[in-house]
Scaffold this motif. Structure first.
Motif, PDB file in Angstrom:
ATOM      1  N   THR A  51      -4.049  -4.913  -9.293  1.00 39.55           N
ATOM      2  CA  THR A  51      -3.096  -5.604  -8.415  1.00 39.55           C
ATOM      3  C   THR A  51      -3.798  -6.169  -7.187  1.00 39.55           C
ATOM      4  OG1 THR A  51      -1.363  -4.072  -9.154  1.00 39.55           O
ATOM      5  CG2 THR A  51      -0.907  -5.362  -7.181  1.00 39.55           C
ATOM      6  N   ALA A  52      -4.754  -5.416  -6.638  1.00 37.52           N
ATOM      7  CA  ALA A  52      -5.532  -5.908  -5.494  1.00 37.52           C
ATOM      8  C   ALA A  52      -6.330  -7.148  -5.870  1.00 37.52           C
ATOM      9  CB  ALA A  52      -6.464  -4.812  -4.981  1.00 37.52           C
ATOM     10  N   SER A  53      -6.826  -7.193  -7.111  1.00 33.61           N
ATOM     11  CA  SER A  53      -7.622  -8.344  -7.549  1.00 33.61           C
ATOM     12  C   SER A  53      -6.775  -9.601  -7.706  1.00 33.61           C
ATOM     13  CB  SER A  53      -8.311  -8.030  -8.881  1.00 33.61           C
ATOM     14  OG  SER A  53      -7.381  -8.008  -9.968  1.00 33.61           O
TER      15      SER A  53
ATOM     16  N   TYR B  72     -10.215  -3.011 -10.441  1.00 38.88           N
ATOM     17  CA  TYR B  72     -10.465  -4.252  -9.687  1.00 38.88           C
ATOM     18  C   TYR B  72     -11.483  -5.132 -10.409  1.00 38.88           C
ATOM     19  CZ  TYR B  72     -11.648  -7.273  -5.717  1.00 38.88           C
ATOM     20  OH  TYR B  72     -11.868  -8.357  -4.902  1.00 38.88           O
TER      21      TYR B  72
ATOM     22  N   ALA C 248      -6.331  -0.314  -1.069  1.00 37.95           N
ATOM     23  CA  ALA C 248      -5.801   0.438  -2.213  1.00 37.95           C
ATOM     24  C   ALA C 248      -6.407   1.835  -2.257  1.00 37.95           C
ATOM     25  CB  ALA C 248      -6.091  -0.310  -3.508  1.00 37.95           C
TER      26      ALA C 248
ATOM     27  N   GLN D  37      -2.638  -9.528  -3.947  1.00 38.81           N
ATOM     28  CA  GLN D  37      -1.343  -9.039  -3.464  1.00 38.81           C
ATOM     29  C   GLN D  37      -1.472  -8.582  -2.009  1.00 38.81           C
ATOM     30  OE1 GLN D  37       1.356  -9.493  -5.165  1.00 38.81           O
ATOM     31  NE2 GLN D  37       0.312 -10.239  -6.999  1.00 38.81           N
TER      32      GLN D  37
ATOM     33  N   PHE E 188      -2.438  -6.016  -0.491  1.00 41.07           N
ATOM     34  CA  PHE E 188      -3.453  -5.058  -0.066  1.00 41.07           C
ATOM     35  C   PHE E 188      -4.787  -5.409  -0.717  1.00 41.07           C
ATOM     36  CE2 PHE E 188      -0.848  -3.254  -3.490  1.00 41.07           C
ATOM     37  CZ  PHE E 188      -1.789  -3.064  -4.488  1.00 41.07           C
ATOM     38  N   SER E 189      -5.873  -5.020  -0.050  1.00 42.70           N
ATOM     39  CA  SER E 189      -7.219  -5.243  -0.568  1.00 42.70           C
ATOM     40  C   SER E 189      -7.645  -4.042  -1.398  1.00 42.70           C
ATOM     41  CB  SER E 189      -8.198  -5.428   0.587  1.00 42.70           C
ATOM     42  OG  SER E 189      -8.282  -4.231   1.346  1.00 42.70           O
ATOM     43  N   VAL E 190      -8.809  -4.147  -2.032  1.00 52.12           N
ATOM     44  CA  VAL E 190      -9.291  -3.023  -2.832  1.00 52.12           C
ATOM     45  C   VAL E 190      -9.593  -1.828  -1.928  1.00 52.12           C
ATOM     46  CG1 VAL E 190     -11.721  -3.771  -2.761  1.00 52.12           C
ATOM     47  CG2 VAL E 190     -10.912  -2.317  -4.639  1.00 52.12           C
TER      48      VAL E 190
ATOM     49  N   GLY F 284       0.803  -1.210   0.000  1.00 47.27           N
ATOM     50  CA  GLY F 284       0.000   0.000   0.000  1.00 47.27           C
ATOM     51  C   GLY F 284       0.842   1.267   0.000  1.00 47.27           C
TER      52      GLY F 284
ATOM     53  N   ALA G 252      -3.759  -0.237  -9.464  1.00 48.13           N
ATOM     54  CA  ALA G 252      -3.855  -0.579  -8.044  1.00 48.13           C
ATOM     55  C   ALA G 252      -5.025  -1.522  -7.814  1.00 48.13           C
ATOM     56  CB  ALA G 252      -4.020   0.688  -7.207  1.00 48.13           C
ATOM     57  N   GLY G 253      -6.148  -1.246  -8.484  1.00 45.14           N
ATOM     58  CA  GLY G 253      -7.297  -2.138  -8.383  1.00 45.14           C
ATOM     59  C   GLY G 253      -7.015  -3.506  -8.971  1.00 45.14           C
TER      60      GLY G 253
END
Length: 227
Positions: free
Chosen positions: A66-68, A182, A78, A71, A73-75, A38, A63-64
């Motif tokens: 990568t969260a999906s 995401y 993010a 990784q 961090f969550s959405v 994050g 970022a969305g």
């Protein structure tokens, strides 16, 4: 206008080459997020605010995305980190403008060709009256996202009010783009393309407005000279 330091571009090119699925700036951005989590999002978004050529329409959907991929961090994380980065970048520009000050700004603006001190007065009056809505909506408009912090600092807008409206406006913009990335996953670039079109439209409107303003101001000055 600030430009991206050569060192940043060199790092981006060097690290992007190691990306498997993504290359260029996108590949580098993902590497930063994967490495720093994050904090990497906050860093990238803060840099985007300070150096407008860095595109938020790439960073936030990525970022969305990568969260999906599950990784570090969550959405929701993010969005929070992205908003923190937006606020840090905005505060930096606000602080620079506040230190530079109103009097120096008026002095240098008055020295620009075609500008009158009355133009500065009108701009200040407008911002004094509409500073909250201008900061709020400005945080959701490409190009203005960074620039809006400068007049806020020059007129010494209440710091806590500036923080509140910057945070809310940034959170709305960040949420839309992060969730878009995401949901779309590997098709995150659809968000980039659509926001990119919006950015181009805004840029064209600004250029047209400047051209019209210059033409009208030249005509006014000629009329004054001939009368």
């Amino acid at each position: 206008m600030l430009t991206i330091p050569t060192a940043v571009l060199d790092i981006a090119q060097a690290t992007a080459s190691s990306g498997d699925a993504l290359t260029g700036f996108a590949g580098w951005a993902v590497k930063v997020m994967e490495t720093l989590g994050g904090l990497g999002i906050a860093l990238l978004v803060a840099l985007e605010n300070l150096f407008p050529p860095i595109p938020s329409e790439i960073i936030l959907p990525l970022a969305g995305f990568t969260a999906s991929q599950g990784q570090s961090f969550s959405v929701v994380g993010a969005i929070i980190w992205a908003t923190a980065g937006s606020l840090i970048g905005a505060l930096a520009l606000y602080g620079i403008a506040r230190i530079f000050g109103r009097e120096r700004t008026r002095k240098y603006m008055a020295m620009l060709p075609l500008f009158d001190i009355s133009d500065v007065d009108k701009t200040e009056a407008f911002f004094d009256k509409h500073n909250r809505s201008t900061v709020f909506f400005g945080r959701m408009i490409p190009i203005f996202r960074s620039l809006i912090s400068l007049p806020a600092g020059v007129i010494k807008m209440n710091l806590w009010v500036f923080i509140a409206f910057t945070t809310v406006g940034s959170a709305m913009w960040n949420t839309a783009l992060v969730i878009g990335g995401y949901v779309l996953g590997e098709n995150w670039h659809i968000v980039e393309n659509n926001v990119g079109v919006f950015s181009k439209v805004v840029a064209v409107v600004i250029v047209v407005a400047i051209v019209v303003w210059v033409a009208l101001r030249i005509r006014r000055n000629k009329n004054r000279a001939s009368s």
